[in-house]
Design an enzyme around this catalytic site. Sequence first.
Site, PDB file in Angstrom:
ATOM      1  N   HIS A   1       3.306 -22.153 -17.253  1.00  0.00           N
ATOM      2  CA  HIS A   1       4.372 -21.099 -16.361  1.00  0.00           C
ATOM      3  C   HIS A   1       5.572 -21.235 -16.728  1.00  0.00           C
ATOM      4  O   HIS A   1       6.939 -20.407 -17.093  1.00  0.00           O
ATOM      5  CB  HIS A   1       3.812 -20.927 -14.720  1.00  0.00           C
TER       6      HIS A   1
ATOM      7  N   ARG B   1      -6.332 -24.393 -11.058  1.00  0.00           N
ATOM      8  CA  ARG B   1      -7.437 -24.395 -11.708  1.00  0.00           C
ATOM      9  C   ARG B   1      -8.484 -26.004 -11.994  1.00  0.00           C
ATOM     10  O   ARG B   1      -9.370 -26.544 -10.943  1.00  0.00           O
ATOM     11  CB  ARG B   1      -8.718 -23.414 -11.591  1.00  0.00           C
TER      12      ARG B   1
ATOM     13  N   GLN C   1      -6.630 -10.880 -20.590  1.00  0.00           N
ATOM     14  CA  GLN C   1      -6.007  -9.852 -19.379  1.00  0.00           C
ATOM     15  C   GLN C   1      -4.651  -9.955 -19.975  1.00  0.00           C
ATOM     16  O   GLN C   1      -3.883  -8.712 -19.436  1.00  0.00           O
ATOM     17  CB  GLN C   1      -5.080 -11.765 -18.219  1.00  0.00           C
TER      18      GLN C   1
HETATM   19  O1  PAF Z   1      -2.105 -14.466 -14.367  1.00  0.00           O
HETATM   20  C1  PAF Z   1      -2.277 -14.241 -13.249  1.00  0.00           C
HETATM   21  O2  PAF Z   1      -0.955 -15.659 -12.974  1.00  0.00           O
HETATM   22  C2  PAF Z   1      -2.493 -13.071 -12.141  1.00  0.00           C
HETATM   23  O3  PAF Z   1      -3.495 -12.691 -13.135  1.00  0.00           O
HETATM   24  C3  PAF Z   1      -1.032 -12.107 -12.790  1.00  0.00           C
HETATM   25  C4  PAF Z   1      -0.547 -11.848 -13.668  1.00  0.00           C
HETATM   26  C5  PAF Z   1       0.403 -13.077 -12.277  1.00  0.00           C
HETATM   27  C6  PAF Z   1      -1.206 -10.613 -11.641  1.00  0.00           C
HETATM   28  O4  PAF Z   1      -1.516 -11.035  -9.850  1.00  0.00           O
END
Ligand code: PAF
Length: 280
Positions: free
Chosen positions: A38, A190, A156
């Site tokens: 992140h 996780r 995603q």
């Molecule tokens: O990747 C994530 O952590 C989630 O899917 C996101 C993009 C924050 C949406 O809740």
Amino acid sequence: MIETIVQLDALRARVSGWKREGLRVGFVPTMGNLHAGHYSLVMLARRSADRVVSSVFVNPTQFGPNEDYTRYPRTPEADTSGLEGAGCDVLWLPTVESMYPFGIELAARINVPGVSSVLEGAHRPGHFDGVCTVVTRLFNQVQPDVAAFGKKDYQQLAVIRQMVQDLAMPVAIVGGSIVRESDGLAMSSRNQYLSPQQRPVAAQTRRTLLAMRTAVAEGLPRCQVESEAAQLLAAAGFKVDYAAVRRPDLSEPAEGEAGPKVALVAASLGTTRLIDNLEF
Ligand code: PAF
């Protein structure tokens, strides 16, 4: 010093102030329990923006009924100091009530057909609708110029890119490289669910992806690459959802087709479901 904002009016005032000064705004949406992956996205957003907002919101609409919404790890203090260290300017902390003012049942939903329904979508029905539904809201709230998403969630990223293009959202999307542990396991919130016995086994996901890349380079038929990969994972103790070779847009390549590919795996060790991928 990072500023934590919990009211939408205050967020709007901060962001519109920046925009009046001609500053570009970057955004990193997260569900918290942050790690180096992140923080690398915050730094990536910073490279194409003057200010960075990150959100922490565990989004109920993207979890299936038997998934880990209630036990999803929540670590607000560590997240705040980590974001500050990574150079984030504002931490946006919406509540479930403010995100879904009409309640979850009556929430307007976004569906991106096609790319949402294969692979992860086939195993987690409705998951990407929940992701698109919350990311649209977050984009409306933050109004970023650029938003960063990790490539670990490869599908995603593909779904978000298609949504942004299809709905003409004025946000540039950038994808951040996967950050890995020293044994190759992709970082994920996780991973902490893994027992000490499971943890070394988990890195088999990465080894399997490397074996898939080699097998494709050696010209093995795609079906064989995929079934041998699934066997490797199963032999290590995983319950396999899929091991797949796809084009970058996640469509199925023709047999022997040249050009860029991505190998993707999703498999569970006990109750912990892991995903990973490798572009080549
Ligand atoms: O990747 C994530 O952590 C989630 O899917 C996101 C993009 C924050 C949406 O809740």
